[in-house]
Scaffold this active site. Sequence first.
Site, PDB file in Angstrom:
ATOM      1  N   THR A 197     -55.925  28.421 -37.138  1.00  0.00           N
ATOM      2  CA  THR A 197     -54.659  27.805 -37.568  1.00  0.00           C
ATOM      3  C   THR A 197     -53.493  28.134 -36.640  1.00  0.00           C
ATOM      4  O   THR A 197     -53.373  29.252 -36.144  1.00  0.00           O
ATOM      5  CB  THR A 197     -54.322  28.263 -39.000  1.00  0.00           C
ATOM      6  OG1 THR A 197     -55.429  27.962 -39.846  1.00  0.00           O
ATOM      7  CG2 THR A 197     -53.071  27.573 -39.522  1.00  0.00           C
ATOM      8  N   GLU A 198     -52.649  27.122 -36.431  1.00  0.00           N
ATOM      9  CA  GLU A 198     -51.414  27.287 -35.656  1.00  0.00           C
ATOM     10  C   GLU A 198     -50.290  26.624 -36.427  1.00  0.00           C
ATOM     11  O   GLU A 198     -50.546  25.839 -37.349  1.00  0.00           O
ATOM     12  CB  GLU A 198     -51.578  26.621 -34.282  1.00  0.00           C
ATOM     13  CG  GLU A 198     -52.627  27.302 -33.431  1.00  0.00           C
ATOM     14  CD  GLU A 198     -52.743  26.684 -32.043  1.00  0.00           C
ATOM     15  OE1 GLU A 198     -51.930  25.792 -31.705  1.00  0.00           O
ATOM     16  OE2 GLU A 198     -53.656  27.110 -31.314  1.00  0.00           O
ATOM     17  N   PRO A 199     -49.045  26.900 -36.020  1.00  0.00           N
ATOM     18  CA  PRO A 199     -47.923  26.304 -36.749  1.00  0.00           C
ATOM     19  C   PRO A 199     -48.073  24.788 -36.913  1.00  0.00           C
ATOM     20  O   PRO A 199     -47.763  24.252 -37.964  1.00  0.00           O
ATOM     21  CB  PRO A 199     -46.719  26.673 -35.886  1.00  0.00           C
ATOM     22  CG  PRO A 199     -47.113  27.951 -35.210  1.00  0.00           C
ATOM     23  CD  PRO A 199     -48.585  27.847 -34.988  1.00  0.00           C
TER      24      PRO A 199
ATOM     25  N   ALA B 178     -51.031  23.126 -36.440  1.00  0.00           N
ATOM     26  CA  ALA B 178     -52.435  22.756 -36.646  1.00  0.00           C
ATOM     27  C   ALA B 178     -52.973  23.485 -37.872  1.00  0.00           C
ATOM     28  O   ALA B 178     -53.428  24.617 -37.785  1.00  0.00           O
ATOM     29  CB  ALA B 178     -53.263  23.099 -35.408  1.00  0.00           C
TER      30      ALA B 178
ATOM     31  N   PHE C  56     -50.905  32.709 -39.723  1.00  0.00           N
ATOM     32  CA  PHE C  56     -51.645  32.881 -40.991  1.00  0.00           C
ATOM     33  C   PHE C  56     -53.052  33.443 -40.775  1.00  0.00           C
ATOM     34  O   PHE C  56     -53.997  33.020 -41.436  1.00  0.00           O
ATOM     35  CB  PHE C  56     -51.792  31.543 -41.736  1.00  0.00           C
ATOM     36  CG  PHE C  56     -50.500  30.904 -42.169  1.00  0.00           C
ATOM     37  CD1 PHE C  56     -49.303  31.604 -42.146  1.00  0.00           C
ATOM     38  CD2 PHE C  56     -50.486  29.592 -42.643  1.00  0.00           C
ATOM     39  CE1 PHE C  56     -48.119  31.010 -42.564  1.00  0.00           C
ATOM     40  CE2 PHE C  56     -49.312  28.990 -43.062  1.00  0.00           C
ATOM     41  CZ  PHE C  56     -48.118  29.699 -43.016  1.00  0.00           C
TER      42      PHE C  56
ATOM     43  N   SER D 208     -55.797  36.014 -41.281  1.00  0.00           N
ATOM     44  CA  SER D 208     -56.151  37.139 -42.152  1.00  0.00           C
ATOM     45  C   SER D 208     -56.712  38.278 -41.318  1.00  0.00           C
ATOM     46  O   SER D 208     -57.652  38.081 -40.545  1.00  0.00           O
ATOM     47  CB  SER D 208     -57.200  36.710 -43.179  1.00  0.00           C
ATOM     48  OG  SER D 208     -56.713  35.637 -43.942  1.00  0.00           O
TER      49      SER D 208
ATOM     50  N   GLY E   3     -50.387  35.869 -73.962  1.00  0.00           N
ATOM     51  CA  GLY E   3     -48.992  35.673 -74.348  1.00  0.00           C
ATOM     52  C   GLY E   3     -48.049  36.352 -73.368  1.00  0.00           C
ATOM     53  O   GLY E   3     -48.316  36.413 -72.164  1.00  0.00           O
TER      54      GLY E   3
ATOM     55  N   GLU F  24     -59.075  28.124 -45.801  1.00  0.00           N
ATOM     56  CA  GLU F  24     -60.380  27.615 -45.371  1.00  0.00           C
ATOM     57  C   GLU F  24     -60.589  26.185 -45.848  1.00  0.00           C
ATOM     58  O   GLU F  24     -61.663  25.799 -46.264  1.00  0.00           O
ATOM     59  CB  GLU F  24     -61.492  28.594 -45.791  1.00  0.00           C
ATOM     60  CG  GLU F  24     -61.380  29.867 -44.956  1.00  0.00           C
ATOM     61  CD  GLU F  24     -62.206  31.036 -45.437  1.00  0.00           C
ATOM     62  OE1 GLU F  24     -63.329  30.811 -45.875  1.00  0.00           O
ATOM     63  OE2 GLU F  24     -61.715  32.175 -45.350  1.00  0.00           O
TER      64      GLU F  24
ATOM     65  N   THR G 174     -57.854  22.990 -47.586  1.00  0.00           N
ATOM     66  CA  THR G 174     -57.192  22.762 -48.871  1.00  0.00           C
ATOM     67  C   THR G 174     -58.091  21.904 -49.763  1.00  0.00           C
ATOM     68  O   THR G 174     -59.048  21.275 -49.287  1.00  0.00           O
ATOM     69  CB  THR G 174     -55.863  22.009 -48.674  1.00  0.00           C
ATOM     70  OG1 THR G 174     -56.156  20.736 -48.082  1.00  0.00           O
ATOM     71  CG2 THR G 174     -54.904  22.786 -47.768  1.00  0.00           C
TER      72      THR G 174
HETATM   73  C1  LIG Z   1     -53.107  33.726 -47.071  1.00  0.00           C
HETATM   74  C2  LIG Z   1     -53.633  32.829 -46.010  1.00  0.00           C
HETATM   75  C3  LIG Z   1     -54.624  33.285 -45.152  1.00  0.00           C
HETATM   76  C4  LIG Z   1     -55.110  32.464 -44.131  1.00  0.00           C
HETATM   77  N1  LIG Z   1     -56.069  32.972 -43.278  1.00  0.00           N
HETATM   78  C5  LIG Z   1     -56.439  32.201 -42.203  1.00  0.00           C
HETATM   79  C6  LIG Z   1     -57.348  32.732 -41.222  1.00  0.00           C
HETATM   80  O1  LIG Z   1     -57.824  33.875 -41.326  1.00  0.00           O
HETATM   81  N2  LIG Z   1     -57.655  31.959 -40.138  1.00  0.00           N
HETATM   82  C7  LIG Z   1     -57.157  30.709 -39.984  1.00  0.00           C
HETATM   83  O2  LIG Z   1     -57.468  30.070 -38.989  1.00  0.00           O
HETATM   84  N3  LIG Z   1     -56.302  30.180 -40.912  1.00  0.00           N
HETATM   85  C8  LIG Z   1     -55.941  30.890 -41.999  1.00  0.00           C
HETATM   86  N4  LIG Z   1     -55.067  30.361 -42.930  1.00  0.00           N
HETATM   87  C9  LIG Z   1     -54.555  29.025 -42.741  1.00  0.00           C
HETATM   88  C10 LIG Z   1     -55.097  28.015 -43.743  1.00  0.00           C
HETATM   89  O3  LIG Z   1     -56.422  27.730 -43.491  1.00  0.00           O
HETATM   90  C11 LIG Z   1     -54.175  26.794 -43.694  1.00  0.00           C
HETATM   91  O4  LIG Z   1     -52.963  27.167 -44.293  1.00  0.00           O
HETATM   92  C12 LIG Z   1     -54.761  25.600 -44.408  1.00  0.00           C
HETATM   93  O5  LIG Z   1     -55.847  25.100 -43.700  1.00  0.00           O
HETATM   94  C13 LIG Z   1     -53.730  24.495 -44.611  1.00  0.00           C
HETATM   95  O6  LIG Z   1     -53.007  24.237 -43.453  1.00  0.00           O
HETATM   96  P1  LIG Z   1     -51.418  24.150 -43.518  1.00  0.00           P
HETATM   97  O7  LIG Z   1     -50.950  25.371 -44.188  1.00  0.00           O
HETATM   98  O8  LIG Z   1     -50.908  23.882 -42.173  1.00  0.00           O
HETATM   99  O9  LIG Z   1     -51.122  22.903 -44.458  1.00  0.00           O
HETATM  100  P2  LIG Z   1     -51.036  21.379 -44.032  1.00  0.00           P
HETATM  101  O10 LIG Z   1     -52.247  20.992 -43.275  1.00  0.00           O
HETATM  102  O11 LIG Z   1     -49.719  21.128 -43.407  1.00  0.00           O
HETATM  103  O12 LIG Z   1     -51.088  20.687 -45.440  1.00  0.00           O
HETATM  104  C14 LIG Z   1     -49.951  20.393 -46.269  1.00  0.00           C
HETATM  105  C15 LIG Z   1     -50.443  19.550 -47.431  1.00  0.00           C
HETATM  106  O13 LIG Z   1     -50.929  18.293 -46.954  1.00  0.00           O
HETATM  107  C16 LIG Z   1     -52.213  18.063 -47.446  1.00  0.00           C
HETATM  108  N5  LIG Z   1     -53.030  17.323 -46.473  1.00  0.00           N
HETATM  109  C17 LIG Z   1     -53.189  17.585 -45.155  1.00  0.00           C
HETATM  110  N6  LIG Z   1     -54.059  16.738 -44.615  1.00  0.00           N
HETATM  111  C18 LIG Z   1     -54.450  15.885 -45.601  1.00  0.00           C
HETATM  112  C19 LIG Z   1     -55.326  14.770 -45.671  1.00  0.00           C
HETATM  113  N7  LIG Z   1     -55.998  14.345 -44.584  1.00  0.00           N
HETATM  114  N8  LIG Z   1     -55.452  14.130 -46.859  1.00  0.00           N
HETATM  115  C20 LIG Z   1     -54.780  14.542 -47.956  1.00  0.00           C
HETATM  116  N9  LIG Z   1     -53.952  15.597 -47.946  1.00  0.00           N
HETATM  117  C21 LIG Z   1     -53.784  16.267 -46.795  1.00  0.00           C
HETATM  118  C22 LIG Z   1     -52.780  19.442 -47.626  1.00  0.00           C
HETATM  119  O14 LIG Z   1     -53.880  19.440 -48.503  1.00  0.00           O
HETATM  120  C23 LIG Z   1     -51.591  20.168 -48.200  1.00  0.00           C
HETATM  121  O15 LIG Z   1     -51.478  19.909 -49.564  1.00  0.00           O
HETATM  122  C24 LIG Z   1     -54.594  31.153 -43.980  1.00  0.00           C
HETATM  123  C25 LIG Z   1     -53.629  30.700 -44.854  1.00  0.00           C
HETATM  124  C26 LIG Z   1     -53.129  31.501 -45.846  1.00  0.00           C
HETATM  125  C27 LIG Z   1     -52.076  30.972 -46.741  1.00  0.00           C
END
Ligand SMILES: Cc1cc2nc3c(=O)[nH]c(=O)nc-3n(C[C@H](O)[C@H](O)[C@H](O)COP(=O)(O)OP(=O)(O)OC[C@H]3O[C@@H](n4cnc5c(N)ncnc54)[C@H](O)[C@@H]3O)c2cc1C
Lengths: 267, 381
Positions: free
Chosen positions: B125-127, B129, B157, B159, B340, B364, B366
Site C-alpha cells: 500500500t501507498e498513499p 495505491a 499503513f 503493519s 448495555g 488485505e 476492503t
Molecule cells: C491497520 C491497517 C493495517 C494495514 N496493514 C497493511 C500492510 O501490512 N501492508 C499493506 O500493504 N497494506 C496495509 N494496509 C492497507 C490496506 O490494505 C488498505 O488500507 C486497503 O487496501 C484499502 O486501501 P485504501 O485505504 O487506500 O482505501 P481506498 O482504496 O481509497 O478505498 C476507499 C473506499 O473506496 C472503496 N473502493 C475502492 N475501490 C473500489 C471498487 N473498485 N469498487 C467499489 N468500491 C471501491 C473501498 O472499498 C473503500 O470503501 C493496512 C491498513 C490498515 C488500516
Amino acid sequence: MRIYVCVKQVPDTSGVVAVNEDGTLNRASMQTIINPDDLVAMEQALMIKDATGCQVTAVTMGPPPAEGMLRELLAMGADDAILISAREFGGSDTFATSQIIAAAITYTGLNDEDMIFCGRQAIDGDTAQVGPQIAEKLNLPQISYAAEIKKEGNEVTVKRMLEDGYMMIKQQTPCLVTCISDQDSHPRMMSIAGINAAYKKPYTVLDFETLKDEPLIELDKIGLKGSPTNIFVSFTPPLKGIGVMLEGNDKKTTDKLASMLLEKHVI
Amino acid sequence: MDFSLTKEQAMLKKLAAQFAEEELEPVAAEIDETHEFPVENFAKMVKLGFTGIGVKEEYGGTGGGMLEKVIAVSEFAKKCMASAATLSIHLIAPHTIQDFGTEEQKQKYLPRLTKGGELGAFALTEPNAGSDAAGVKTVAVYDEATDEYVINGTKCFISGGARAGVLVIFAMTEPKMGTRGMSAFIIEAGMPGFTYGKIENKMGIRGSETAELVFEDLRVPASNMLGKKNGGFKIAMKALNAARIGVAAQAQGVADEAIALAVQYAGERVQFGKPIAALQGIQWYIADMATKTEAARNLTYYAAWLADSGKDFMCEAAMCKYNAAENARFVVNLALQIHGGYGYMHDYPLERMYRDAKITEIYEGTAEVHKVVISRAVMNK
Ligand SMILES: Cc1cc2nc3c(=O)[nH]c(=O)nc-3n(C[C@H](O)[C@H](O)[C@H](O)COP(=O)(O)OP(=O)(O)OC[C@H]3O[C@@H](n4cnc5c(N)ncnc54)[C@H](O)[C@@H]3O)c2cc1C
Ligand SMILES: Cc1cc2nc3c(=O)[nH]c(=O)nc-3n(C[C@H](O)[C@H](O)[C@H](O)COP(=O)(O)OP(=O)(O)OC[C@H]3O[C@@H](n4cnc5c(N)ncnc54)[C@H](O)[C@@H]3O)c2cc1C
C-alpha cells in the site's frame, strides 16, 4: 540417565463433579486435566533434560483415554510415554496403584543414575501417598516437597520447602522425588514442534499380560480386590452456619467473647 | 466429508488457546491503551513455533498449512485481536518467500523469520495505491555497475513495518507497464536508504504498529528480487489471496469470544427480576449470532481446506474474509448491545473488540474489493 515422571489424569474440579451410586467418582462424565503438581514434576524433569540431555519418560496408570494426556506431555518435551492399563488394575487405591507403578518401573528398568519424580499430591484423591509408597516398594530413598532439583553425576541436590523454611538435601541416585508447585513454578507449554513429534515418539502400553510375572504383581495386591481402602460413603459435608461477629474494642466485648468460648468448652 | 481436526490440530488449538489466555489476554487492554507492540509476547510466539506455521521444517518452520494458521490466529483473536493480526500478517512474508523465493533466498531469510525472532512485513500500500495496487509509485531502477536495484518511494499503513527484520516490498521496475511492470523485493531493516516515517494512531488493533516506510536511494542486490522481473503484481495478489483467510480467522475468533461473553453476561445480569438471558429478545440475538458465526467458520475452514488441498481458492478466500468480517462486526455489535451501558465502558473488553473487529473489513482488501473479486468469479464462470 532417565527420569520417570509419574502423572495422573484428574477430573477438572472447576467443572461438574459427579459421584456414582457406590460412592466412587464418576470419572467418565467429567472433563480431565493433568494433575497440577505432576506438571511441575514434568517441568523439573525437563529442566534437567535441558541441562544434561537425559531421557524423560512420562508414566501413568489409567484408562486408555489417558493417552491424550501422555501425548501432551510428549509435546511438552518428554521423550517417551508409558500407559499402564488393564481391567485387572481398575479400582486400585493408593496401595495398589503404587504397587502397579513400581512393578511397571521395575519391568522397564531403573539404573543407578535414574530418578523417579512424582507430584506431591493429586487434586482428586489428595492423599500424597502414591509417591512415597512407590519409593518404599522399590526400596528407594525418597525426598518429598521438592522445589528445586539439581543433578550432578549420581548425586542429586534438592531444596525441600517446609512450612517455616527450607532444607537442602543431597542424595545418591536412584531415588524418588515428589514435587510441589508454588508461584514460581511455571510448567512450560507444549510447542508446535513438540506437537508434530508427539505421535511419533515411543509410546508403550503395559497391560496385565505384560506385567503379570513381575514379583510385585499379585492378584491380591492390585485392582479393587487388592485395595485395602473401602469407600463406605462419600458425601458433600454440610456447610457450617455463618459465624458470629462481635463488634467493639472494649472490655465488655472481650468478656462476652470469653463467656461464649467458655460455654462451648473451647477454653 | 469429515469435519474433525486431526489429533495434532486439536493439540495446536489447545496450545493456542492456552497461550492466548495466559500470555495475550493479560496484556490486551494495556497494549490497546499504550499503543505498544508487545515485544516479549512476540518472542514467546517465536519460541513456541507459531511464527513458523506453514513453513517447511527444513527452513526452520513448524509445518502445517492454512488450517493450522486459521486455528492459531482465531484462538489468538479471542483474547487479543492485535496479537492475532501480528501473527497473521507476520506469516505473509515467510509464506511469500517460501512460495516464490529461490533456494538461496529461502535458506537465507526463512529461518530468520520462522525461528530467528525477526518480524516479517508485507508492503504494498501507498498513499495513492490502496485498493488499486496498480497505482504504486515506488520505483526500482537497475544499476548495472553494481548489480543492484535503487528503490525510491513511500509505503503507508504497513503493519509491523518499523519493527520488521525482513520485508517483502513492491516497486515498479517498468512504470509505464502498470500491473505488468511491478516487481517484488526482499529488503532488510537497517539497509542504507530505508527509514521509517510516522506510526499511525489507530481506532483498533493498537498493539499492532502501522508504519510509514520511506525508501531513499535504497540499494538492494538484484539477487533480492523475489520471483521474476515484472512478475510482482501476481505475487502480491497470490499472497493477499492467502492472507485473506488469515483475516477471516481473526474475525472468527473475535466473534466467538463476543458470543461467549454475551452468553455469560446475559446469564448474570438481572433486570425485571430475572436474568436477561430469560428474555426471548436476547435469546434470539444469541441464536442469530451463533448461527451466522458457525456458517462463517465453515466457509473459512472450507477455503483453508481448498488452499491446503492445492485447489484454486481465490473466490472462496474473498468470500470467507468478506463474510467473516461482516459477521464479526454484526456479532460484536450485538454482544456489546447485550452488555448495555457496561459494554460501552472501557473496563469491559467488548468496547475494544468492537473497535478491533472493524479492521477486518478494511485491510488485505476492503469488503467492496472482495465483492468485485467474488462477482467476477461467479459471473465469469
Ligand atoms: C491497520 C491497517 C493495517 C494495514 N496493514 C497493511 C500492510 O501490512 N501492508 C499493506 O500493504 N497494506 C496495509 N494496509 C492497507 C490496506 O490494505 C488498505 O488500507 C486497503 O487496501 C484499502 O486501501 P485504501 O485505504 O487506500 O482505501 P481506498 O482504496 O481509497 O478505498 C476507499 C473506499 O473506496 C472503496 N473502493 C475502492 N475501490 C473500489 C471498487 N473498485 N469498487 C467499489 N468500491 C471501491 C473501498 O472499498 C473503500 O470503501 C493496512 C491498513 C490498515 C488500516
Ligand atoms: C477416599 C478415596 C476415594 C477414592 N475414590 C476413588 C474413586 O471414586 N474412583 C477411583 O478410581 N479411585 C478412587 N480412589 C483411588 C485414588 O484415586 C487412587 O488411589 C489414586 O491412583 C492415587 O491416589 P491419590 O489421588 O491420592 O494420589 P496421590 O498419592 O495424592 O498422588 C501423588 C502422586 O503420585 C502419582 N500418581 C498418583 N496416581 C497415579 C497414577 N494413576 N498414575 C501415575 N502416577 C500417579 C502422581 O505423581 C501424583 O502427583 C480413591 C481413594 C481414596 C483414598
